[in-house]
Enzyme design. Structure first.
Site, PDB file in Angstrom:
ATOM      1  CG  ASP A 290      -1.876   1.103   1.307  1.00  0.00           C
ATOM      2  OD1 ASP A 290      -2.622   1.280   0.333  1.00  0.00           O
ATOM      3  OD2 ASP A 290      -1.905   1.804   2.334  1.00  0.00           O
ATOM      4  CD  GLU A 337      -2.120   2.738  -3.343  1.00  0.00           C
ATOM      5  OE1 GLU A 337      -2.128   3.590  -4.265  1.00  0.00           O
ATOM      6  OE2 GLU A 337      -1.950   3.021  -2.158  1.00  0.00           O
ATOM      7  CG  ASP A 390      -9.403   3.502   0.518  1.00  0.00           C
ATOM      8  OD1 ASP A 390     -10.045   3.214   1.549  1.00  0.00           O
ATOM      9  OD2 ASP A 390      -8.169   3.603   0.501  1.00  0.00           O
TER      10      ASP A 390
END
Length: 492
Positions: A290, A337, A390
């Site tokens: 991430d 990401e 998200d």
């Protein structure tokens, strides 16, 4: 990575009798569903124990597993619990929403009962020795935290907060039984997850996991390794993580996670990170890192600020970190990401790493300018999503996006209206040249914003709560998914 398709579904979103998704029988049926649907990947969110706010990205440990995911029915079958004990508890009224308050109140009591009935001490000791590098600190941390009224470790008494040897020795004796309990729960987590993962792999399904770039301040990781983080002599953060102000947030995002001392980590070849990634990769087949751009440069906000406005960019470890990871892990499957504003330096780091980046279709249809997220701009070496955890669901996106953006999306996908908008997005993802296409299950189910997993920069509400029902694992839907997967050359 060969051309393939997968589905994003958090473990917490699986159907279950116990108010939250677990590694129980419904999880095995879910794997069967994925196989029937021609999928090769199941993507999950971080599997760690969650803290205040229930976010899997704010965990008490980067190594431990979430006790909520331990299936109680399997414990009944092992004789560690009586079914009546589990049925007495009302695990929440809703089948589509997790009631975290109820789970928090009751689950530990049930697991404590299972612990009192557990007799295989040899198996527990074997697990304890194998995982001594992290489980001892984690179990002690959780035991002391309970004794301290659940206060964050930086609010504990000074001797144990600063990990003075005499204090550690005292608390290990004082909390010996609680320490063993927490290790027992981790033993159950790893035992059940390992069996589920093995079943998935045998069905041709690989698991994609998720490693948050930052750890929570209130975690065993920071308490046990303060020298690796930007803390002062009293173990108080000097700066914390976040994102700068932008068009979406005039104050920026104040995450509050402690930042790494990358210079200290580099001295031993980033060993803490390498141990963490190795541990994660024993649980999953592919790992998403991430906020990858934070490895090139990261946004540092003065500790105590109430917004992210006064932060500034600082240099990250870059290829020194990536090179050390690649050398240590060999050909590990890692996804970067790389969403958000990417500088040329971030793009160079991604290319040099060899990792595939991410594309999100909900970011593609900006009527003001052409986007890199448009499918015709992709290269093979990437992973495309209709949306992530998200994002709003596709159905929700159609309800909230600007009319010009919706019109552009419909024109791009050749749709007269948004009636089948979710399938338009899904077809665009599956039909793209991206090596891997991942679709959140809510988009296959055409659910609206009520099924959204998370709204960034908000706390509470419906975040992390959505659950799928058993009847939504419909074989007719699986067959439709399989047909599309085959049509676009992503079949098993």
């Amino acid at each position: 990575m060969t051309r393939a398709a997968g589905v994003l579904l958090p473990v917490s979103s699986l159907p279950s009798k116990y108010g939250i998704g677990t590694f129980g029988k419904a999880a095995y049926k879910w794997v069967d569903f994925l196989a029937e649907a021609g999928q090769k990947y199941w993507q999950v969110l971080p599997l760690g124990p969650t803290s205040y706010g229930d976010s899997p990205y704010q965990s008490f440990s980067a190594f431990a597993g979430n006790p909520y995911f331990v299936d109680l029915e399997f414990l009944c079958e092992q004789g560690l619990l009586k079914k009546g004990r589990c049925k007495k508890v009302k695990w929440g009224e809703s089948k589509t929403q997790v009631d975290y308050g109820t789970i928090y109140e009751h689950r530990e009591k049930v697991l404590r009962k299972a612990f009192s009935n557990f007799t295989d001490k040899k198996a527990l000791e074997k697990f304890r020795k194998k995982n001594a590098g992290w489980v001892e600190d984690y179990a002690l941390y959780m035991a002391v935290k309970a004794q301290m009224g659940l206060r964050a470790w930086n609010e504990w008494e000074e001797d144990i907060r600063m990990r003075r040897p005499e204090a550690l020795k005292k608390w290990k004796v004082k909390c010996a039984e609680d320490i063993e309990y927490h290790i027992f729960v981790q033993y159950l987590f790893f035992e059940q997850w390992t069996k589920l993962k093995k079943y998935a792999n045998e069905k041709g399904i690989s698991i994609i996991g998720d490693a948050p770039i930052y750890v929570a301040m209130d975690s065993a990781d920071v308490w046990a390794n303060p020298g690796l983080f930007q803390l002062d002599e009293n173990n108080v953060p000097t700066e914390v993580a976040g994102c700068p102000p932008d068009a979406f947030s005039e104050d920026g995002q104040l995450w509050g996670n402690p930042l790494y001392r990358w210079d200290e980590m580099e001295k031993d070849g980033f060993q803490w990170w390498i141990k963490r990634l190795k541990a994660n990769l024993t649980l999953v087949d592919v790992l998403r890192i991430d906020h990858f751009r934070g490895l090139e440069s990261y946004y540092a906000i003065p500790y105590g600020d109430e917004t992210a406005r006064n932060g500034r960019w600082r240099q990250g470890p870059g290829m020194a970190f990536v090179g050390a990871v690649n050398k240590a892990l060999g050909n590990a499957n890692i996804i970067a990401e790389d969403l958000g504003y990417l500088t040329p330096a971030v793009k160079r780091l991604l290319k040099s790493s060899g990792y595939p980046g991410m594309k999100v279709l909900e970011f593609a249809f900006d009527s003001r300018e052409e986007s890199d997220y448009m499918p015709h701009n992709y290269q093979n070496h990437c992973v495309v999503y209709t949306g992530t955890h998200d994002n709003d669901t596709v159905r929700g996106w159609f309800s909230t996006a600007g009319p010009e953006d919706v019109a552009l999306a419909l024109e791009y996908m050749g749709l007269p209206d948004d009636t089948d908008g979710n399938w338009g997005f899904i077809r665009a993802a599956l039909g793209s040249v991206a090596d891997l296409a991942v679709v959140p299950m809510q988009d296959y189910l055409n659910l609206g914003s009520e099924a959204r997993i998370n709204t960034p920069s908000t706390l509470g509400g419906n975040n992390w709560r959505w659950r799928m029902t058993k009847d939504q694992m419909d074989m007719a839907l699986a067959q439709k998914m399989a047909r599309l997967t085959k049509l676009y050359g992503r079949d098993r």
